[in-house]
Motif scaffolding. Sequence first.
Motif, PDB file in Angstrom:
ATOM      1  N   SER A 164       0.859  -1.178   0.000  1.00  0.00           N
ATOM      2  CA  SER A 164       0.000   0.000   0.000  1.00  0.00           C
ATOM      3  C   SER A 164       0.899   1.232   0.000  1.00  0.00           C
ATOM      4  O   SER A 164       2.073   1.144   0.399  1.00  0.00           O
ATOM      5  N   PRO A 165       0.374   2.393  -0.403  1.00  0.00           N
ATOM      6  CA  PRO A 165       1.133   3.619  -0.169  1.00  0.00           C
ATOM      7  C   PRO A 165       1.529   3.765   1.298  1.00  0.00           C
ATOM      8  O   PRO A 165       2.542   4.388   1.623  1.00  0.00           O
ATOM      9  N   GLY A 166       0.732   3.155   2.198  1.00  0.00           N
ATOM     10  CA  GLY A 166       1.048   3.193   3.616  1.00  0.00           C
ATOM     11  C   GLY A 166       2.288   2.410   3.995  1.00  0.00           C
ATOM     12  O   GLY A 166       2.758   2.517   5.129  1.00  0.00           O
ATOM     13  N   GLY A 167       2.848   1.633   3.071  1.00  0.00           N
ATOM     14  CA  GLY A 167       4.100   0.953   3.342  1.00  0.00           C
ATOM     15  C   GLY A 167       5.284   1.894   3.424  1.00  0.00           C
ATOM     16  O   GLY A 167       6.326   1.562   4.009  1.00  0.00           O
ATOM     17  N   SER A 168       5.142   3.078   2.832  1.00  0.00           N
ATOM     18  CA  SER A 168       6.238   4.052   2.865  1.00  0.00           C
ATOM     19  C   SER A 168       5.796   5.435   3.328  1.00  0.00           C
ATOM     20  O   SER A 168       6.629   6.305   3.564  1.00  0.00           O
ATOM     21  N   ARG A 169       4.480   5.637   3.464  1.00  0.00           N
ATOM     22  CA  ARG A 169       3.929   6.890   3.971  1.00  0.00           C
ATOM     23  C   ARG A 169       2.833   6.546   4.970  1.00  0.00           C
ATOM     24  O   ARG A 169       2.376   5.409   5.028  1.00  0.00           O
ATOM     25  N   ALA A 170       2.413   7.531   5.741  1.00  0.00           N
ATOM     26  CA  ALA A 170       1.464   7.250   6.819  1.00  0.00           C
ATOM     27  C   ALA A 170       0.057   7.703   6.468  1.00  0.00           C
ATOM     28  O   ALA A 170      -0.163   8.827   6.010  1.00  0.00           O
ATOM     29  N   HIS A 171      -0.905   6.786   6.679  1.00  0.00           N
ATOM     30  CA  HIS A 171      -2.308   7.169   6.687  1.00  0.00           C
ATOM     31  C   HIS A 171      -2.657   7.769   8.051  1.00  0.00           C
ATOM     32  O   HIS A 171      -2.041   7.432   9.058  1.00  0.00           O
ATOM     33  N   ASP A 172      -3.669   8.592   8.084  1.00  0.00           N
ATOM     34  CA  ASP A 172      -4.236   8.991   9.369  1.00  0.00           C
ATOM     35  C   ASP A 172      -4.943   7.788   9.998  1.00  0.00           C
ATOM     36  O   ASP A 172      -5.710   7.090   9.343  1.00  0.00           O
TER      37      ASP A 172
ATOM     38  N   SER B 265      11.161 -11.278 -14.993  1.00  0.00           N
ATOM     39  CA  SER B 265      12.142 -12.170 -14.371  1.00  0.00           C
ATOM     40  C   SER B 265      13.278 -11.440 -13.669  1.00  0.00           C
ATOM     41  O   SER B 265      13.914 -12.004 -12.774  1.00  0.00           O
ATOM     42  N   GLN B 266      13.554 -10.204 -14.044  1.00  0.00           N
ATOM     43  CA  GLN B 266      14.635  -9.459 -13.399  1.00  0.00           C
ATOM     44  C   GLN B 266      14.113  -8.482 -12.341  1.00  0.00           C
ATOM     45  O   GLN B 266      14.865  -7.709 -11.772  1.00  0.00           O
ATOM     46  N   LEU B 267      12.831  -8.574 -12.027  1.00  0.00           N
ATOM     47  CA  LEU B 267      12.272  -7.775 -10.938  1.00  0.00           C
ATOM     48  C   LEU B 267      12.227  -8.635  -9.686  1.00  0.00           C
ATOM     49  O   LEU B 267      11.565  -9.675  -9.662  1.00  0.00           O
ATOM     50  N   ASN B 268      12.911  -8.189  -8.643  1.00  0.00           N
ATOM     51  CA  ASN B 268      12.943  -8.924  -7.392  1.00  0.00           C
ATOM     52  C   ASN B 268      13.149  -7.944  -6.247  1.00  0.00           C
ATOM     53  O   ASN B 268      14.021  -7.071  -6.326  1.00  0.00           O
ATOM     54  N   GLY B 269      12.311  -8.048  -5.208  1.00  0.00           N
ATOM     55  CA  GLY B 269      12.361  -7.086  -4.118  1.00  0.00           C
ATOM     56  C   GLY B 269      11.821  -5.729  -4.521  1.00  0.00           C
ATOM     57  O   GLY B 269      12.125  -4.711  -3.900  1.00  0.00           O
ATOM     58  N   HIS B 270      10.971  -5.723  -5.525  1.00  0.00           N
ATOM     59  CA  HIS B 270      10.474  -4.481  -6.122  1.00  0.00           C
ATOM     60  C   HIS B 270       9.066  -4.164  -5.621  1.00  0.00           C
ATOM     61  O   HIS B 270       8.288  -5.065  -5.320  1.00  0.00           O
ATOM     62  N   VAL B 271       8.740  -2.879  -5.546  1.00  0.00           N
ATOM     63  CA  VAL B 271       7.382  -2.434  -5.238  1.00  0.00           C
ATOM     64  C   VAL B 271       6.819  -1.748  -6.476  1.00  0.00           C
ATOM     65  O   VAL B 271       7.321  -0.698  -6.891  1.00  0.00           O
ATOM     66  N   LEU B 272       5.807  -2.347  -7.074  1.00  0.00           N
ATOM     67  CA  LEU B 272       5.159  -1.787  -8.249  1.00  0.00           C
ATOM     68  C   LEU B 272       3.961  -0.964  -7.790  1.00  0.00           C
ATOM     69  O   LEU B 272       3.018  -1.495  -7.199  1.00  0.00           O
ATOM     70  N   ARG B 273       3.997   0.324  -8.051  1.00  0.00           N
ATOM     71  CA  ARG B 273       2.982   1.245  -7.538  1.00  0.00           C
ATOM     72  C   ARG B 273       1.875   1.444  -8.579  1.00  0.00           C
ATOM     73  O   ARG B 273       2.060   2.146  -9.567  1.00  0.00           O
ATOM     74  N   VAL B 274       0.746   0.816  -8.333  1.00  0.00           N
ATOM     75  CA  VAL B 274      -0.413   0.955  -9.217  1.00  0.00           C
ATOM     76  C   VAL B 274      -1.338   1.967  -8.546  1.00  0.00           C
ATOM     77  O   VAL B 274      -2.380   1.635  -7.984  1.00  0.00           O
ATOM     78  N   ASP B 275      -0.916   3.223  -8.594  1.00  0.00           N
ATOM     79  CA  ASP B 275      -1.541   4.234  -7.735  1.00  0.00           C
ATOM     80  C   ASP B 275      -1.895   5.522  -8.458  1.00  0.00           C
ATOM     81  O   ASP B 275      -2.169   6.540  -7.817  1.00  0.00           O
ATOM     82  N   GLY B 276      -1.888   5.497  -9.787  1.00  0.00           N
ATOM     83  CA  GLY B 276      -2.270   6.701 -10.520  1.00  0.00           C
ATOM     84  C   GLY B 276      -1.365   7.886 -10.272  1.00  0.00           C
ATOM     85  O   GLY B 276      -1.770   9.031 -10.468  1.00  0.00           O
ATOM     86  N   GLY B 277      -0.131   7.639  -9.838  1.00  0.00           N
ATOM     87  CA  GLY B 277       0.820   8.721  -9.591  1.00  0.00           C
ATOM     88  C   GLY B 277       0.789   9.281  -8.184  1.00  0.00           C
ATOM     89  O   GLY B 277       1.465  10.270  -7.892  1.00  0.00           O
ATOM     90  N   LEU B 278       0.036   8.643  -7.275  1.00  0.00           N
ATOM     91  CA  LEU B 278      -0.091   9.166  -5.913  1.00  0.00           C
ATOM     92  C   LEU B 278       1.261   9.309  -5.225  1.00  0.00           C
ATOM     93  O   LEU B 278       1.549  10.335  -4.600  1.00  0.00           O
ATOM     94  N   HIS B 279       2.097   8.295  -5.328  1.00  0.00           N
ATOM     95  CA  HIS B 279       3.375   8.327  -4.630  1.00  0.00           C
ATOM     96  C   HIS B 279       4.301   9.405  -5.178  1.00  0.00           C
ATOM     97  O   HIS B 279       5.188   9.894  -4.481  1.00  0.00           O
ATOM     98  N   ALA B 280       4.082   9.783  -6.430  1.00  0.00           N
ATOM     99  CA  ALA B 280       4.929  10.806  -7.049  1.00  0.00           C
ATOM    100  C   ALA B 280       4.578  12.208  -6.596  1.00  0.00           C
ATOM    101  O   ALA B 280       5.380  13.131  -6.727  1.00  0.00           O
ATOM    102  N   ARG B 281       3.382  12.382  -6.051  1.00  0.00           N
ATOM    103  CA  ARG B 281       2.904  13.719  -5.701  1.00  0.00           C
ATOM    104  C   ARG B 281       3.392  14.124  -4.320  1.00  0.00           C
ATOM    105  O   ARG B 281       3.324  13.343  -3.372  1.00  0.00           O
ATOM    106  N   LEU B 282       3.866  15.365  -4.192  1.00  0.00           N
ATOM    107  CA  LEU B 282       4.350  15.869  -2.906  1.00  0.00           C
ATOM    108  C   LEU B 282       3.222  15.997  -1.903  1.00  0.00           C
ATOM    109  O   LEU B 282       3.349  15.603  -0.757  1.00  0.00           O
ATOM    110  N   ARG B 283       2.094  16.548  -2.339  1.00  0.00           N
ATOM    111  CA  ARG B 283       0.942  16.709  -1.458  1.00  0.00           C
ATOM    112  C   ARG B 283      -0.273  16.057  -2.105  1.00  0.00           C
ATOM    113  O   ARG B 283      -0.477  16.176  -3.308  1.00  0.00           O
ATOM    114  N   THR B 284      -1.081  15.391  -1.293  1.00  0.00           N
ATOM    115  CA  THR B 284      -2.255  14.718  -1.839  1.00  0.00           C
ATOM    116  C   THR B 284      -3.505  15.571  -1.764  1.00  0.00           C
ATOM    117  O   THR B 284      -4.528  15.204  -2.323  1.00  0.00           O
ATOM    118  N   ASP B 285      -3.439  16.701  -1.091  1.00  0.00           N
ATOM    119  CA  ASP B 285      -4.593  17.591  -0.984  1.00  0.00           C
ATOM    120  C   ASP B 285      -4.438  18.701  -2.023  1.00  0.00           C
ATOM    121  O   ASP B 285      -3.597  19.587  -1.882  1.00  0.00           O
TER     122      ASP B 285
END
Length: 251
Positions: free
Chosen positions: A142-150, A222-242
């Motif tokens: 989840s995005p919560g794996g690297s950022r915090a939800h309320d 086959s060469q992806l290992n220990g990877h986090v694939l973000r299917v989040d519409g760019g959420l993780h790329a954004r500095l602020r979500t509001d």
Amino acid sequence: MSAVRFDYWGERVLITGAAGLIGRALVARFTECGADVMAVDRDADGLKVFRHVPRVTTVAGDLAREDVADDVFARLDRVGGLDVLVNNAAITEVRTPFIDIDAPLWDSVIAANLRSAYLLSVRAVRRWSDAGRGGTIISLSSPGGSRAHDDQSAYDVTKAGIEAISRAIAVELGGQGIRANCIAPASVVGEIRPATDLPSGRTTAPEEVADAALYLASPAASQLNGHVLRVDGGLHARLRTDPSQEQLRDA
């Protein structure tokens, strides 16, 4: 949405949390691509949706219990083993401020989300390692794996832990052809609708998460290992979500 064309004929896939929104999409996508799927969930009634689906067997049980995990793998051993493990089971509905969360509630979230993924993952890699063969684990983060939800501290801790387990497996067992990756989706709903907090402007379909799993489990990744694939519409790329705060600038 049509399924991405991957070939899983003859492969055995274990999907947890199968009765949920993402779980149902995962089962559908893997079976559409030919896999034999074992669908597991604590919700026995929810698993009834697969009653007449070809190549799907169901198991109801609490995967945080070792005896249940042992039973699942005993069943898999009888039908030829396991090729792909998808750790999707999770408690997502707990919304409690950190200052208020008590130990029993904390432990229940950790058990359902993280302990279950550990119990299944360690059994899978032991079998693959002993057999001298590879295998693939995909875990839902989840995005919560690297950022915090309320008010979701326990949930976020479990997702960070799942990412850490995946990295550990990749580093320790990657040389044996064993891969472990994560998918971190955002705003997954049954019907796509506008979402101003996602740069893509819309929510994520469960089928899009399932298609990412098809890719990660395939030789194409086959060469992806220990990877986090973000299917989040760019959420993780954004500095602020509001979006109302976009006019603010960092000092």
